[in-house]
Design a protein around this motif. Structure first.
Motif, mmCIF file in Angstrom:
data_model
loop_
_atom_site.group_PDB
_atom_site.id
_atom_site.type_symbol
_atom_site.label_atom_id
_atom_site.label_comp_id
_atom_site.label_asym_id
_atom_site.label_seq_id
_atom_site.Cartn_x
_atom_site.Cartn_y
_atom_site.Cartn_z
ATOM 1 N N VAL A 122 0.837 -1.206 0.000
ATOM 2 C CA VAL A 122 0.000 0.000 0.000
ATOM 3 C C VAL A 122 0.868 1.250 0.000
ATOM 4 C CG1 VAL A 122 -1.604 1.362 1.398
ATOM 5 C CG2 VAL A 122 -2.024 -1.071 1.065
ATOM 6 N N ILE A 123 1.940 1.220 0.770
ATOM 7 C CA ILE A 123 2.846 2.375 0.838
ATOM 8 C C ILE A 123 3.500 2.625 -0.522
ATOM 9 C CG2 ILE A 123 5.081 3.105 1.776
ATOM 10 C CD1 ILE A 123 4.163 1.929 4.462
ATOM 11 N N PHE A 124 3.953 1.567 -1.179
ATOM 12 C CA PHE A 124 4.529 1.720 -2.518
ATOM 13 C C PHE A 124 3.495 2.292 -3.490
ATOM 14 C CE2 PHE A 124 8.184 -0.506 -1.074
ATOM 15 C CZ PHE A 124 9.166 -0.367 -2.038
ATOM 16 N N LYS A 125 2.240 1.814 -3.390
ATOM 17 C CA LYS A 125 1.170 2.304 -4.277
ATOM 18 C C LYS A 125 0.915 3.792 -4.026
ATOM 19 C CE LYS A 125 -2.338 1.614 -7.164
ATOM 20 N NZ LYS A 125 -2.880 2.976 -7.279
ATOM 21 N N TYR A 126 0.886 4.183 -2.766
ATOM 22 C CA TYR A 126 0.679 5.592 -2.428
ATOM 23 C C TYR A 126 1.795 6.444 -3.016
ATOM 24 C CZ TYR A 126 0.524 9.881 0.317
ATOM 25 O OH TYR A 126 0.486 11.201 0.690
ATOM 26 N N ASP A 158 3.741 5.758 -5.566
ATOM 27 C CA ASP A 158 3.605 5.796 -7.031
ATOM 28 C C ASP A 158 2.519 6.783 -7.444
ATOM 29 O OD1 ASP A 158 5.598 3.948 -7.404
ATOM 30 O OD2 ASP A 158 4.260 2.233 -7.590
ATOM 31 N N ASP A 159 1.380 6.738 -6.759
ATOM 32 C CA ASP A 159 0.247 7.605 -7.108
ATOM 33 C C ASP A 159 0.559 9.075 -6.862
ATOM 34 O OD1 ASP A 159 -1.140 5.333 -7.776
ATOM 35 O OD2 ASP A 159 -2.357 5.282 -5.942
ATOM 36 N N ASN A 160 1.393 9.341 -5.868
ATOM 37 C CA ASN A 160 1.670 10.730 -5.491
ATOM 38 C C ASN A 160 3.057 11.200 -5.909
ATOM 39 O OD1 ASN A 160 -0.666 11.741 -3.502
ATOM 40 N ND2 ASN A 160 -0.342 9.563 -3.174
ATOM 41 N N LYS A 161 3.694 10.396 -6.788
ATOM 42 C CA LYS A 161 5.012 10.764 -7.333
ATOM 43 C C LYS A 161 6.012 11.103 -6.228
ATOM 44 C CE LYS A 161 3.292 12.285 -11.827
ATOM 45 N NZ LYS A 161 1.979 11.654 -11.670
ATOM 46 N N LEU A 162 6.129 10.161 -5.281
ATOM 47 C CA LEU A 162 7.090 10.292 -4.187
ATOM 48 C C LEU A 162 8.170 9.225 -4.364
ATOM 49 C CD1 LEU A 162 4.610 10.673 -1.183
ATOM 50 C CD2 LEU A 162 5.918 12.497 -2.277
ATOM 51 N N PRO A 163 9.330 9.580 -4.897
ATOM 52 C CA PRO A 163 10.382 8.579 -5.114
ATOM 53 C C PRO A 163 10.890 7.989 -3.794
ATOM 54 C CG PRO A 163 10.839 10.629 -6.304
ATOM 55 C CD PRO A 163 9.737 10.918 -5.352
ATOM 56 N N LEU A 164 10.969 6.650 -3.731
ATOM 57 C CA LEU A 164 11.550 5.957 -2.586
ATOM 58 C C LEU A 164 12.974 5.556 -2.960
ATOM 59 C CD1 LEU A 164 8.581 3.663 -1.473
ATOM 60 C CD2 LEU A 164 9.501 5.618 -0.227
ATOM 61 N N PHE A 206 11.864 5.682 3.195
ATOM 62 C CA PHE A 206 10.920 4.640 3.593
ATOM 63 C C PHE A 206 10.482 4.828 5.049
ATOM 64 C CE2 PHE A 206 9.826 0.129 4.608
ATOM 65 C CZ PHE A 206 8.779 0.016 3.697
ATOM 66 N N LYS A 207 11.416 5.211 5.917
ATOM 67 C CA LYS A 207 11.068 5.457 7.317
ATOM 68 C C LYS A 207 10.098 6.637 7.438
ATOM 69 C CE LYS A 207 14.639 5.559 10.113
ATOM 70 N NZ LYS A 207 16.041 5.872 10.507
ATOM 71 N N LYS A 208 10.315 7.664 6.618
ATOM 72 C CA LYS A 208 9.459 8.850 6.678
ATOM 73 C C LYS A 208 8.026 8.522 6.268
ATOM 74 C CE LYS A 208 8.857 13.190 7.482
ATOM 75 N NZ LYS A 208 9.121 13.754 8.814
ATOM 76 N N ILE A 209 7.875 7.733 5.201
ATOM 77 C CA ILE A 209 6.523 7.404 4.743
ATOM 78 C C ILE A 209 5.830 6.477 5.743
ATOM 79 C CG2 ILE A 209 7.236 5.458 3.299
ATOM 80 C CD1 ILE A 209 4.460 7.971 2.483
ATOM 81 N N LEU A 210 6.594 5.623 6.428
ATOM 82 C CA LEU A 210 6.012 4.771 7.474
ATOM 83 C C LEU A 210 5.435 5.619 8.604
ATOM 84 C CD1 LEU A 210 8.640 1.879 7.812
ATOM 85 C CD2 LEU A 210 6.248 1.614 7.124
ATOM 86 N N GLN A 211 6.174 6.658 8.999
ATOM 87 C CA GLN A 211 5.708 7.536 10.068
ATOM 88 C C GLN A 211 4.536 8.399 9.604
ATOM 89 O OE1 GLN A 211 9.409 9.519 10.690
ATOM 90 N NE2 GLN A 211 10.246 7.916 12.021
ATOM 91 N N TYR A 212 4.609 8.845 8.359
ATOM 92 C CA TYR A 212 3.589 9.748 7.831
ATOM 93 C C TYR A 212 2.215 9.083 7.752
ATOM 94 C CZ TYR A 212 1.229 12.897 4.549
ATOM 95 O OH TYR A 212 0.331 13.741 3.946
ATOM 96 N N CYS A 213 2.199 7.818 7.333
ATOM 97 C CA CYS A 213 0.901 7.169 7.072
ATOM 98 C C CYS A 213 0.127 6.848 8.341
ATOM 99 C CB CYS A 213 1.090 5.914 6.231
ATOM 100 S SG CYS A 213 1.943 4.580 7.082
ATOM 101 N N GLU A 271 -5.642 10.942 5.289
ATOM 102 C CA GLU A 271 -5.485 10.827 3.834
ATOM 103 C C GLU A 271 -5.352 9.364 3.413
ATOM 104 O OE1 GLU A 271 -2.281 12.127 0.363
ATOM 105 O OE2 GLU A 271 -2.043 12.835 2.433
ATOM 106 N N PHE A 272 -4.521 8.612 4.126
ATOM 107 C CA PHE A 272 -4.344 7.190 3.827
ATOM 108 C C PHE A 272 -5.650 6.425 4.015
ATOM 109 C CE2 PHE A 272 0.172 7.503 3.419
ATOM 110 C CZ PHE A 272 0.582 6.310 2.846
#
Length: 513
Positions: A159-163, A165-171, A177-184, A191-192
């Motif tokens: 789901v995080i990878f899909k988010y 990709d959809d929001n043009k956030l390069p990992l 990866f740690k930042k997106i884990l905390q953000y969601c 939003e998630f």
């Protein structure tokens, strides 16, 4: 015909090759070398993988060196995992020795000393071409298997990878990866939940702990840009020799998670990148994985399954994998069953467990009328090995106790000056050693959070202003009401009337007189 003549015929007929091949050495009978009874390995079958095993000090590393040199001479690039740090000498010619001349006289092969084209690579801060890969290149499935996640946690990663990709956030790296884990599960929770469903903070917390484990083993150096392009492992020199790519791993022996991560990502990238070629005349790349137990001992069941699958599939891409370890039992049976070339140096029987391992190892080799395999395994000298290969039709060649040829290059490490000269001459160092930290998920999410916080502050200030305005209006209305109430009171009216005031002043005047 004597027994030795029969043996000579048995070995030479079984090792006859019509195409190109590598000669490992000459067969032995009754502990004596049979001159010109060459043990050959067809290049055509070298993508069928292999094993080099044996106790410490029996000659495994020198056998690896011999194979790498001869493959390079045949125009086949090689990738070596140098965990002990003793392979860089391949770049320099052997100084020679009388014992080498004596060995080759017994074998029946001339000895030629020469160096080979070498590229030094590094996963860590050691000198060499930096190897990196991005989180996005791993993908959710491979990353989940490396982190040994549960099905639920793997779903969260997807789901995080899909988010992203959809929001043009390069990992790109671990901080992304740690930042997106905390953000969601914090700032972007709503939003998630609206777009992808609820994500449990317990799941993201568990994933984060696994990421930190990789990070502590040096993963922050491996994940990032510029990504290494696997095509650069397939280079040849102008004169047609394949490059010997040596990955320096002496400082990550105690970080097996990073080693497994790198190996699996590299194999996956090779499988995705290289075209299908089936059984061609020669392989595209041969990889030697020294101290292979470091991969398998620390690997999870999911990771082992992934490695086994890639071993089975990558052969069709022209890539051969050769595992170097002390005991064949270090390699899982599912992988061991896929190996075509087996070079077994001496094993030592010090314990009951050792004797059991030797018995099992002997059973993995073809039957022969010329050896007691279990006995030979414990009596081999340094630089001698039992060899079982596949012929050009994929059939096992006769089992041969073999005196191995000596390496043509130096059997020692490069000194600091030689190593620096090699790095200074490298084109890949210039290509990969500048660290790139472009705008990615970490920076974009921070901007998004800052923007949201600024907007929230603005909205709060606006709301506060509206509240103050409303309170002022309310106070104004209250004052106006009090004034109207006072004006309408009859007593106040009398007391403030002009007639009453004049009367009061009149009384005061008379009193004063």
């Amino acid at each position: 015909m004597s027994r030795q003549d029969e043996f000579f015929k048995h070995i030479t007929e079984g090792n006859t090759c019509k195409g190109d091949y590598i000669t490992l050495g000459s067969a032995m009978l009754d502990s004596q070398t049979v001159k010109d009874a060459f043990v050959n390995v067809p290049l055509k079958t070298m993508n069928r993988h292999g094993l080099i095993a044996g106790a410490t000090g029996t000659g495994k590393t020198k056998t690896l060196q011999v194979l790498a040199e001869n493959l390079s001479d045949k125009g086949i690039p090689v990738l070596l995992m140098d965990i002990k740090g003793d392979l860089s000498g391949i770049a320099q010619p052997s100084p020679g020795h009388e014992k080498i001349d004596e060995r080759h006289a017994k074998i029946g092969l001339p000895f030629e000393a020469k160096g080979f084209p070498v590229e030094i690579l590094s996963l860590s801060e050691q000198d060499g071409v930096r190897l990196r890969a991005t989180i996005s290149e791993f993908g959710p499935v491979l990353l989940s298997r490396i982190l040994d996640l549960t099905d639920t946690q793997s779903g969260v990663v997807s789901v995080i990878f899909k988010y992203c990709d959809d929001n043009k956030l390069p990992l790109l790296d671990l901080k992304d990866f740690k930042k997106i884990l905390q953000y969601c599960t914090n700032e972007g929770k709503e939003e998630f939940q609206e777009e992808y469903g609820r994500i449990s903070s317990a799941s993201t917390g568990a994933i984060l702990r696994k990421v930190i484990e990789i990070e502590q083993q040096g993963g922050d150096l491996f994940f990032g840009e510029k990504s290494f392009e696997v095509e650069d492992l397939l280079r040849t020199t102008r004169d047609g020799r394949g490059y010997v790519n040596i990955i320096r791993l002496t400082d990550i022996q105690d970080r097996p998670k990073l080693f497994s991560t790198f190996m699996l990502s590299l194999l996956a990238e090779l499988y995705e990148t290289l075209p299908e070629q089936g059984d061609s005349g020669k392989p595209e790349l041969i990889m030697f994985i020294d101290e292979a137990h470091l991969i398998f001992n620390e690997a999870s069941k999911a990771l082992l399954n992934q490695i086994e699958s890639i071993v089975k599939l990558i052969r069709s891409k022209g890539v051969g994998l050769y595992f170097v370890t002390q005991n064949p039992t270090d390699v899982p049976e599912g992988v061991l069953s896929q190996l075509g070339l087996k070079i077994q140096h001496a094993l030592r029987a010090f314990t009951a467990k050792d004797r059991k391992a030797i018995k099992l190892t002997a059973q993995n080799y073809p039957d022969t009328d010329y050896y007691d395999t279990g006995e030979v395994l414990t009596s081999l000298g340094t630089g001698e090995a039992l060899v079982s290969a596949l012929d050009e039709k994929g059939r096992p060649t006769p089992l041969a106790s073999t005196m191995m040829r000596a390496p043509m290059s130096r059997m020692d490490v490069l000194n600091d000056n030689e190593l620096q000269a090699l790095l200074d001459d490298s084109k890949l160092v210039l290509k990969y050693n500048d660290t790139i930290d472009r705008e990615s998920a970490y920076e974009l999410l921070n901007k998004k959070i800052e923007k949201a916080e600024a907007l929230q502050i603005e909205e709060d200030a606006k709301a506060e202003k509206e509240k103050e305005k409303e309170q002022a209006a309310k106070q104004s209305r209250s004052t106006s009401t009090r004034r109207r109430s006072t004006a309408q009171n009859p007593i106040i009216k009398v007391l403030t009337s002009a007639t009453f005031i004049r009367s009061v002043f009149g009384i005061l005047k008379r009193v004063m007189k």
